[in-house]
Motif scaffolding. Sequence first.
Motif, mmCIF file in Angstrom:
data_model
loop_
_atom_site.group_PDB
_atom_site.id
_atom_site.type_symbol
_atom_site.label_atom_id
_atom_site.label_comp_id
_atom_site.label_asym_id
_atom_site.label_seq_id
_atom_site.Cartn_x
_atom_site.Cartn_y
_atom_site.Cartn_z
ATOM 1 N N TRP A 154 89.843 71.268 40.125
ATOM 2 C CA TRP A 154 88.218 71.275 40.286
ATOM 3 C C TRP A 154 87.788 69.984 40.958
ATOM 4 C CZ3 TRP A 154 84.732 74.217 37.020
ATOM 5 C CH2 TRP A 154 83.243 73.790 36.973
ATOM 6 N N LYS A 155 87.024 70.180 42.071
ATOM 7 C CA LYS A 155 86.981 68.851 42.908
ATOM 8 C C LYS A 155 85.363 69.048 43.290
ATOM 9 C CE LYS A 155 91.270 69.031 45.329
ATOM 10 N NZ LYS A 155 91.715 70.502 45.422
ATOM 11 N N CYS A 156 84.638 68.054 43.287
ATOM 12 C CA CYS A 156 83.230 68.034 43.563
ATOM 13 C C CYS A 156 82.896 66.670 44.070
ATOM 14 C CB CYS A 156 82.340 68.267 42.008
ATOM 15 S SG CYS A 156 82.748 66.790 40.809
ATOM 16 N N PRO A 162 76.235 67.066 37.310
ATOM 17 C CA PRO A 162 76.489 68.222 36.456
ATOM 18 C C PRO A 162 77.985 68.799 36.778
ATOM 19 C CG PRO A 162 74.230 68.160 37.530
ATOM 20 C CD PRO A 162 75.115 67.121 38.104
ATOM 21 N N SER A 163 78.295 68.883 37.892
ATOM 22 C CA SER A 163 79.709 69.388 38.212
ATOM 23 C C SER A 163 80.879 68.391 37.320
ATOM 24 C CB SER A 163 79.941 69.519 39.596
ATOM 25 O OG SER A 163 81.154 70.142 39.683
ATOM 26 N N GLN A 164 80.712 67.251 37.526
ATOM 27 C CA GLN A 164 81.435 66.217 36.665
ATOM 28 C C GLN A 164 81.703 66.452 35.196
ATOM 29 O OE1 GLN A 164 80.424 62.316 37.313
ATOM 30 N NE2 GLN A 164 80.791 62.439 39.716
ATOM 31 N N ARG A 165 80.443 66.816 34.663
ATOM 32 C CA ARG A 165 80.028 67.175 33.352
ATOM 33 C C ARG A 165 80.817 68.360 32.859
ATOM 34 N NH1 ARG A 165 75.188 64.400 33.915
ATOM 35 N NH2 ARG A 165 74.026 66.407 34.008
ATOM 36 N N ALA A 166 80.694 69.389 33.729
ATOM 37 C CA ALA A 166 81.169 70.711 33.501
ATOM 38 C C ALA A 166 82.532 70.614 33.583
ATOM 39 C CB ALA A 166 80.839 71.589 34.631
ATOM 40 N N PHE A 170 85.038 71.810 30.190
ATOM 41 C CA PHE A 170 86.007 72.825 30.441
ATOM 42 C C PHE A 170 87.408 72.281 30.099
ATOM 43 C CE2 PHE A 170 82.882 75.086 33.154
ATOM 44 C CZ PHE A 170 82.583 76.231 32.235
ATOM 45 N N GLY A 171 87.648 71.117 29.923
ATOM 46 C CA GLY A 171 88.944 70.470 29.498
ATOM 47 C C GLY A 171 89.522 70.028 30.657
ATOM 48 N N PHE A 172 89.070 69.878 32.060
ATOM 49 C CA PHE A 172 89.877 69.120 32.984
ATOM 50 C C PHE A 172 89.919 67.689 32.896
ATOM 51 C CE2 PHE A 172 88.266 73.233 34.928
ATOM 52 C CZ PHE A 172 89.254 73.549 35.939
ATOM 53 N N TRP A 193 88.277 64.224 41.825
ATOM 54 C CA TRP A 193 89.407 65.311 41.441
ATOM 55 C C TRP A 193 89.540 65.430 40.026
ATOM 56 C CZ3 TRP A 193 93.677 67.033 45.380
ATOM 57 C CH2 TRP A 193 93.150 66.691 46.382
ATOM 58 N N PHE A 194 89.774 66.685 39.644
ATOM 59 C CA PHE A 194 90.209 66.976 38.285
ATOM 60 C C PHE A 194 91.399 68.168 38.174
ATOM 61 C CE2 PHE A 194 85.637 65.797 38.439
ATOM 62 C CZ PHE A 194 85.651 65.065 37.491
ATOM 63 N N SER A 195 92.060 68.340 36.923
ATOM 64 C CA SER A 195 92.923 69.052 36.981
ATOM 65 C C SER A 195 93.215 69.617 35.521
ATOM 66 C CB SER A 195 94.215 68.789 37.556
ATOM 67 O OG SER A 195 94.939 67.846 36.809
#
Length: 241
Positions: A154-156, A162-166, A170-172, A193-195
């Motif tokens: 998940w990248k933003c 809001p995308s960071q919080r999402a 979701f557990g990223f 970057w999230f994973s």
Amino acid sequence: MSTTSHADKTRQLGHPVAFDAPVLPGQPVIEAPWIRLQRIDAARHADDLFKAQLGHDWLWDYMSVGPYSDVDDFSDWILKAQQSLDPCFYAIVDPATDSACGMASFLRIDAAMGVIEIGFILLTPVLQRRREASAALMAMIRWCFDAGYRRVEWKCNALNLPSQRAAIRFGFTYEGRFRNHMISKGRNRDTDWFSITSEDWDVLRPAYDRWLSSANFDAEGQQRLSLSDLTAAALPGRCAP
């Protein structure tokens, strides 16, 4: 006399991986509780999506395209999205009305390495802050791991709070910030970057199942346990931006 060198003793290698490349996304439908994802189709979804986003230009602030105020321009873009394999776009469809109210995609797909990203997410106001939106994205994450991917990204834009919080909800896991990563619409973009890895998914799956269960919602559809609390308990100590 030992023939093992000091270098041999200090070498560190990753664990062996027996891995078969997963299938590519693109099946016609991904089912989810309360909602359905359909492979995007301009003739079927463009008009609904255009109406749902019209007048809400802020939805496109962190997108590489948009906003759209002309239905023909929007339909032309959806047609291109329909023809694309990477990103592979899905419309988020309300089963009760059979109308599209959002979209998301699988992208930057590297099946050989088992890596895939979920992004280009457009949740129109009729979908935002509803359990259906969460269920749709959770279904995409679940599809990735069921298909055999080892890592979902998940990248933003680093300014997209809001995308960071999402992502955290979701557990990223937050992995860092790529500074000056790209230029988007003439503006600098730092990218967060999230994973979720397959090992993470082993403990996140029960959290997802618990949140999505009918027992977790009252008669008005209000959650009893939050997804944030469930994923935080499943993966404690995760980094956040």
